[in-house]
Design a protein around this motif. Sequence first.
Motif, PDB file in Angstrom:
ATOM      1  N   ILE A  31       3.056  -6.466  -3.848  1.00  0.00           N
ATOM      2  CA  ILE A  31       2.996  -6.391  -2.392  1.00  0.00           C
ATOM      3  C   ILE A  31       3.466  -7.733  -1.841  1.00  0.00           C
ATOM      4  O   ILE A  31       3.274  -8.779  -2.478  1.00  0.00           O
ATOM      5  CB  ILE A  31       1.560  -6.075  -1.902  1.00  0.00           C
ATOM      6  CG1 ILE A  31       1.561  -5.719  -0.410  1.00  0.00           C
ATOM      7  CG2 ILE A  31       0.601  -7.216  -2.204  1.00  0.00           C
ATOM      8  CD1 ILE A  31       0.238  -5.177   0.077  1.00  0.00           C
TER       9      ILE A  31
ATOM     10  N   TRP B 108       5.768 -12.704  -3.131  1.00  0.00           N
ATOM     11  CA  TRP B 108       5.159 -11.475  -3.618  1.00  0.00           C
ATOM     12  C   TRP B 108       3.846 -11.744  -4.334  1.00  0.00           C
ATOM     13  O   TRP B 108       3.610 -12.837  -4.839  1.00  0.00           O
ATOM     14  CB  TRP B 108       6.110 -10.756  -4.585  1.00  0.00           C
ATOM     15  CG  TRP B 108       7.435 -10.434  -3.989  1.00  0.00           C
ATOM     16  CD1 TRP B 108       8.569 -11.206  -4.034  1.00  0.00           C
ATOM     17  CD2 TRP B 108       7.772  -9.277  -3.230  1.00  0.00           C
ATOM     18  NE1 TRP B 108       9.593 -10.593  -3.354  1.00  0.00           N
ATOM     19  CE2 TRP B 108       9.128  -9.406  -2.843  1.00  0.00           C
ATOM     20  CE3 TRP B 108       7.072  -8.140  -2.843  1.00  0.00           C
ATOM     21  CZ2 TRP B 108       9.786  -8.436  -2.109  1.00  0.00           C
ATOM     22  CZ3 TRP B 108       7.728  -7.174  -2.099  1.00  0.00           C
ATOM     23  CH2 TRP B 108       9.066  -7.323  -1.733  1.00  0.00           C
TER      24      TRP B 108
ATOM     25  N   GLU C 133       4.608  -2.640  -0.333  1.00  0.00           N
ATOM     26  CA  GLU C 133       3.836  -2.402  -1.550  1.00  0.00           C
ATOM     27  C   GLU C 133       4.565  -1.403  -2.450  1.00  0.00           C
ATOM     28  O   GLU C 133       5.054  -0.375  -1.979  1.00  0.00           O
ATOM     29  CB  GLU C 133       2.459  -1.876  -1.179  1.00  0.00           C
ATOM     30  CG  GLU C 133       1.519  -1.722  -2.352  1.00  0.00           C
ATOM     31  CD  GLU C 133       0.138  -1.261  -1.898  1.00  0.00           C
ATOM     32  OE1 GLU C 133      -0.737  -2.120  -1.709  1.00  0.00           O
ATOM     33  OE2 GLU C 133      -0.034  -0.039  -1.706  1.00  0.00           O
ATOM     34  N   THR C 134       4.631  -1.707  -3.757  1.00  0.00           N
ATOM     35  CA  THR C 134       5.363  -0.876  -4.703  1.00  0.00           C
ATOM     36  C   THR C 134       4.627  -0.805  -6.029  1.00  0.00           C
ATOM     37  O   THR C 134       4.117  -1.817  -6.510  1.00  0.00           O
ATOM     38  CB  THR C 134       6.774  -1.457  -4.962  1.00  0.00           C
ATOM     39  OG1 THR C 134       7.460  -1.601  -3.723  1.00  0.00           O
ATOM     40  CG2 THR C 134       7.580  -0.554  -5.893  1.00  0.00           C
TER      41      THR C 134
ATOM     42  N   TYR D 124       1.040  -3.134  -9.532  1.00  0.00           N
ATOM     43  CA  TYR D 124       1.649  -3.056  -8.203  1.00  0.00           C
ATOM     44  C   TYR D 124       2.119  -4.434  -7.762  1.00  0.00           C
ATOM     45  O   TYR D 124       1.633  -5.452  -8.257  1.00  0.00           O
ATOM     46  CB  TYR D 124       0.647  -2.544  -7.160  1.00  0.00           C
ATOM     47  CG  TYR D 124       0.303  -1.083  -7.253  1.00  0.00           C
ATOM     48  CD1 TYR D 124       0.840  -0.155  -6.360  1.00  0.00           C
ATOM     49  CD2 TYR D 124      -0.563  -0.616  -8.231  1.00  0.00           C
ATOM     50  CE1 TYR D 124       0.516   1.194  -6.449  1.00  0.00           C
ATOM     51  CE2 TYR D 124      -0.892   0.727  -8.333  1.00  0.00           C
ATOM     52  CZ  TYR D 124      -0.346   1.632  -7.430  1.00  0.00           C
ATOM     53  OH  TYR D 124      -0.664   2.969  -7.521  1.00  0.00           O
TER      54      TYR D 124
ATOM     55  N   THR E 108      -4.589  -5.403   1.030  1.00  0.00           N
ATOM     56  CA  THR E 108      -4.611  -4.007   0.582  1.00  0.00           C
ATOM     57  C   THR E 108      -5.886  -3.329   1.074  1.00  0.00           C
ATOM     58  O   THR E 108      -6.902  -3.985   1.318  1.00  0.00           O
ATOM     59  CB  THR E 108      -4.546  -3.891  -0.951  1.00  0.00           C
ATOM     60  OG1 THR E 108      -5.739  -4.431  -1.527  1.00  0.00           O
ATOM     61  CG2 THR E 108      -3.330  -4.626  -1.497  1.00  0.00           C
TER      62      THR E 108
ATOM     63  N   ASP F  79      -8.480  -2.981  -6.455  1.00  0.00           N
ATOM     64  CA  ASP F  79      -7.267  -3.789  -6.456  1.00  0.00           C
ATOM     65  C   ASP F  79      -7.686  -5.196  -6.833  1.00  0.00           C
ATOM     66  O   ASP F  79      -8.540  -5.796  -6.160  1.00  0.00           O
ATOM     67  CB  ASP F  79      -6.603  -3.827  -5.074  1.00  0.00           C
ATOM     68  CG  ASP F  79      -6.089  -2.474  -4.613  1.00  0.00           C
ATOM     69  OD1 ASP F  79      -5.866  -1.600  -5.466  1.00  0.00           O
ATOM     70  OD2 ASP F  79      -5.911  -2.299  -3.393  1.00  0.00           O
TER      71      ASP F  79
END
Length: 343
Positions: free
Chosen positions: A232, A214, A239-240, A230, A197, A203
Motif C-alpha cells: 500500500i 510503499w 493497495e495491491t 500486500y 488500512t 494487517d
Amino acid sequence: MVLALTATTFCKAEEPASIEGRFLSNVRQVTSGMVKAGEGYFSPDGKTIVYQAVPPQYPFYQIYTQPLSGGEPTLISTGRGRTTCAYFSPDAKQIMFASSHLDPMLTETEQAEIAQQEADRKSGTRRRYSWDFDPYTDIFAKDLKSGELTPLTTEKGYDAEGAYNKDGTKIAFCSDRDGDPDIYIMDADGTNQKQLTDAKGYDGGPFISPNGKWIVFRSDRKEEGFLQIYVIGVDGQHETALTDNVGVNWAPYWHPTEPYIIWAGADHSQPGRPNYDLWLMKYEETVDAIKPGKVWRITDSAAADVLPVFSPDGKQLMWTSTRTDDHSSQLFIADFQFPQEDQ
C-alpha cells in the motif's frame, strides 16, 4: 532446476537434493545460549544485530543487541514484559521496540506463563505457535547513549511491529486500537499517527520501501489464519495483493537496492503440517503500483525458515530457523546471491 512460482500458486515440481546453494553460501548460526531467539535486524553499518530472545531465566522474549564479530548479547529492553519487533533507527542512535512492561498486572501475567510452561513440561505438551496481542503493548524508543526509554504510542491496545523508513522520519506499525489490527504510520517521535488500512482481519508486519513510497505487509483478510502479502502507498492509496494462494505468507521484507521482496511461506493446500521456507519475488514498480513478478524458492530445509531480512548493503540474508542441533529457533546469516532469470 530451481523451483519457481507464480504469485498465485505453490509449485509441486520435483526438486534436487537442495536448492539453497544457488542463493545462499557461508551459512552460519549467530545466536545461542537462549531458549530461543529470532526476528533479527541489522544495524545501519551492518556490524551489529538486534533481536528478540527468550532467556533461560524469564518466560517472555526480551530485546538484545550483539556484534556480528562476536561477543555476548546486551539487554536493551527492561527485562520484563512481552517484547518484540526491535529496529535500529537509521542514525543508529536509537532502537525502537514494542514492550508490555507497563502492564499493571505484569506480575500475575508472568506467573501465569511460568505456571503454564511448567505444566506443559510435565505433561510433555508442545503448544502450537500463536502470537499474543497483549493489550498493554506499546512502542518505545531507547536512546543508546543515555539509556532513556521514550514511549511513542500510548493508545489502549496492541501497538507493535514497527519499522523506520530509510531516512528515519517515519515509522510504520501495527495497532488494534480500534479492535482490529491495521497498518498505521507516524512521525518518528510518535506524532501524526495515521491509519492506512481498515480491512477486517489482521494487517501487520509493515516495512517501508527503500524509496519511502510503499509499505509491504501481511494480511489474513482473505481467509482468517491464511496470510497473504500486500503493498500500500504511504498515503494509504493503491493497495495491491502480491500473493494469492492457499497458504501462509508472512514476514515480507524489501531488498535495499534491487526490486525484490523476500518472505516466509508455507503451502496449506494439502492435509498435514506444512514446512516454512523462504521465497523471493521480483517486482515492477510503476507510478501507482507494485506489480508482482517471478518468484523463487530460496530454502528447502526440513527445518522451519522464517523472518528473513537483508543486510543494509543487500549482500547478506539473516533469518530465524530451527535448523539447530536442538531444533530451537535461532538466528542464521548467509551470503546472498540473486537468482538467474532463467532459473
